[in-house]
Design a protein around this motif. Structure first.
Motif, PDB file in Angstrom:
ATOM      1  N   LYS A   1      -4.985  46.876 -46.758  1.00  0.00           N
ATOM      2  CA  LYS A   1      -4.776  45.957 -45.642  1.00  0.00           C
ATOM      3  C   LYS A   1      -3.592  46.439 -44.821  1.00  0.00           C
ATOM      4  CE  LYS A   1      -6.659  41.755 -47.610  1.00  0.00           C
ATOM      5  NZ  LYS A   1      -6.428  40.346 -47.874  1.00  0.00           N
ATOM      6  N   GLN A   2      -3.724  46.323 -43.505  1.00  0.00           N
ATOM      7  CA  GLN A   2      -2.619  46.699 -42.632  1.00  0.00           C
ATOM      8  C   GLN A   2      -1.524  45.646 -42.728  1.00  0.00           C
ATOM      9  OE1 GLN A   2      -3.983  47.237 -38.646  1.00  0.00           O
ATOM     10  NE2 GLN A   2      -4.981  49.177 -39.095  1.00  0.00           N
ATOM     11  N   PRO A   3      -0.258  46.065 -42.654  1.00  0.00           N
ATOM     12  CA  PRO A   3       0.831  45.077 -42.668  1.00  0.00           C
ATOM     13  C   PRO A   3       0.694  44.141 -41.470  1.00  0.00           C
ATOM     14  CG  PRO A   3       1.682  47.329 -42.817  1.00  0.00           C
ATOM     15  CD  PRO A   3       0.213  47.427 -42.551  1.00  0.00           C
ATOM     16  N   ARG A   4       1.152  42.909 -41.638  1.00  0.00           N
ATOM     17  CA  ARG A   4       1.054  41.889 -40.591  1.00  0.00           C
ATOM     18  C   ARG A   4       2.404  41.733 -39.897  1.00  0.00           C
ATOM     19  NH1 ARG A   4      -3.955  41.057 -39.561  1.00  0.00           N
ATOM     20  NH2 ARG A   4      -3.886  38.826 -39.383  1.00  0.00           N
TER      21      ARG A   4
ATOM     22  N   ALA B   1       9.501  30.716 -31.466  1.00  0.00           N
ATOM     23  CA  ALA B   1       8.231  30.258 -32.027  1.00  0.00           C
ATOM     24  C   ALA B   1       7.355  31.472 -32.288  1.00  0.00           C
ATOM     25  CB  ALA B   1       7.523  29.306 -31.065  1.00  0.00           C
ATOM     26  N   ILE B   2       6.645  31.439 -33.392  1.00  0.00           N
ATOM     27  CA  ILE B   2       5.678  32.488 -33.696  1.00  0.00           C
ATOM     28  C   ILE B   2       4.387  32.142 -32.972  1.00  0.00           C
ATOM     29  CG2 ILE B   2       4.292  33.570 -35.504  1.00  0.00           C
ATOM     30  CD1 ILE B   2       6.668  33.039 -37.422  1.00  0.00           C
ATOM     31  N   CYS B   3       3.965  33.050 -32.095  1.00  0.00           N
ATOM     32  CA  CYS B   3       2.747  32.831 -31.309  1.00  0.00           C
ATOM     33  C   CYS B   3       1.497  33.330 -32.029  1.00  0.00           C
ATOM     34  CB  CYS B   3       2.832  33.568 -29.972  1.00  0.00           C
ATOM     35  SG  CYS B   3       4.207  33.068 -28.970  1.00  0.00           S
ATOM     36  N   LEU B   4       1.670  34.396 -32.819  1.00  0.00           N
ATOM     37  CA  LEU B   4       0.516  35.043 -33.434  1.00  0.00           C
ATOM     38  C   LEU B   4       0.999  35.937 -34.562  1.00  0.00           C
ATOM     39  CD1 LEU B   4      -2.611  35.699 -33.070  1.00  0.00           C
ATOM     40  CD2 LEU B   4      -1.864  37.648 -31.702  1.00  0.00           C
ATOM     41  N   THR B   5       0.206  36.053 -35.626  1.00  0.00           N
ATOM     42  CA  THR B   5       0.448  37.013 -36.695  1.00  0.00           C
ATOM     43  C   THR B   5      -0.762  37.925 -36.751  1.00  0.00           C
ATOM     44  OG1 THR B   5       1.785  35.404 -37.913  1.00  0.00           O
ATOM     45  CG2 THR B   5       0.953  37.283 -39.161  1.00  0.00           C
ATOM     46  N   THR B   6      -0.512  39.239 -36.634  1.00  0.00           N
ATOM     47  CA  THR B   6      -1.606  40.194 -36.477  1.00  0.00           C
ATOM     48  C   THR B   6      -1.140  41.589 -36.877  1.00  0.00           C
ATOM     49  OG1 THR B   6      -3.270  40.972 -34.900  1.00  0.00           O
ATOM     50  CG2 THR B   6      -1.066  40.572 -34.020  1.00  0.00           C
ATOM     51  N   THR B   7      -1.937  42.599 -36.567  1.00  0.00           N
ATOM     52  CA  THR B   7      -1.561  43.984 -36.847  1.00  0.00           C
ATOM     53  C   THR B   7      -0.474  44.440 -35.878  1.00  0.00           C
ATOM     54  OG1 THR B   7      -3.231  44.851 -35.336  1.00  0.00           O
ATOM     55  CG2 THR B   7      -3.909  44.527 -37.636  1.00  0.00           C
TER      56      THR B   7
ATOM     57  N   ALA C   1       5.786  40.123 -40.815  1.00  0.00           N
ATOM     58  CA  ALA C   1       5.488  38.795 -41.370  1.00  0.00           C
ATOM     59  C   ALA C   1       5.885  38.807 -42.840  1.00  0.00           C
ATOM     60  CB  ALA C   1       4.020  38.481 -41.211  1.00  0.00           C
ATOM     61  N   THR C   2       6.416  37.710 -43.291  1.00  0.00           N
ATOM     62  CA  THR C   2       6.809  37.623 -44.703  1.00  0.00           C
ATOM     63  C   THR C   2       5.815  36.827 -45.491  1.00  0.00           C
ATOM     64  OG1 THR C   2       8.220  35.726 -44.159  1.00  0.00           O
ATOM     65  CG2 THR C   2       9.266  37.901 -44.287  1.00  0.00           C
TER      66      THR C   2
END
Length: 111
Positions: free
Chosen positions: A23-26, A70-76, A110-111
């Motif tokens: 899996k790619q890191p987020r 604010a976190i808008c999105l978690t992705t590659t 992302a943690t």
């Protein structure tokens, strides 16, 4: 005798069967607060860039206002870089005369 070729298929070894794609890191796309952008600006930006409904855009606007970010999105990584760059290129808030440009955004693991 025939000249037909015979194909022998060996069963996959345990090592080959257990191999899963990594899996790619987020990464999080983080929007930072400032006093030069309105809630409406954030809502519109979230709708246009992330296709979020008005309610989610308002939630992000409130969080960035109250928490400073604010976190808008978690992705590659690549997608996070694209979204950060789109935020930086979104332009100024026409509702606030002193506004000179886009909001600030960063990416972080992302943690």
């Amino acid at each position: 005798m025939s000249d037909d070729l015979v194909t022998v298929v060996k069963p996959a070894s345990k090592k080959e069967r257990k191999r899963k794609p990594k899996k790619q890191p987020r990464y999080n796309v983080v929007l930072w607060d400032d006093s030069d952008h309105s809630y409406e600006y954030v809502v519109i930006m979230m709708r246009k860039l992330f296709r979020y409904p008005v309610e989610k855009g308002f939630q992000i606007a409130r969080e960035v206002d109250n928490s400073g970010k604010a976190i808008c999105l978690t992705t590659t990584m690549e997608h996070a870089e694209l979204k950060r760059d789109q935020i930086h290129a979104f332009g100024k808030d026409d509702l606030i005369p002193r506004c000179k440009g886009s909001m600030s955004a960063t990416i972080e693991p992302a943690t």
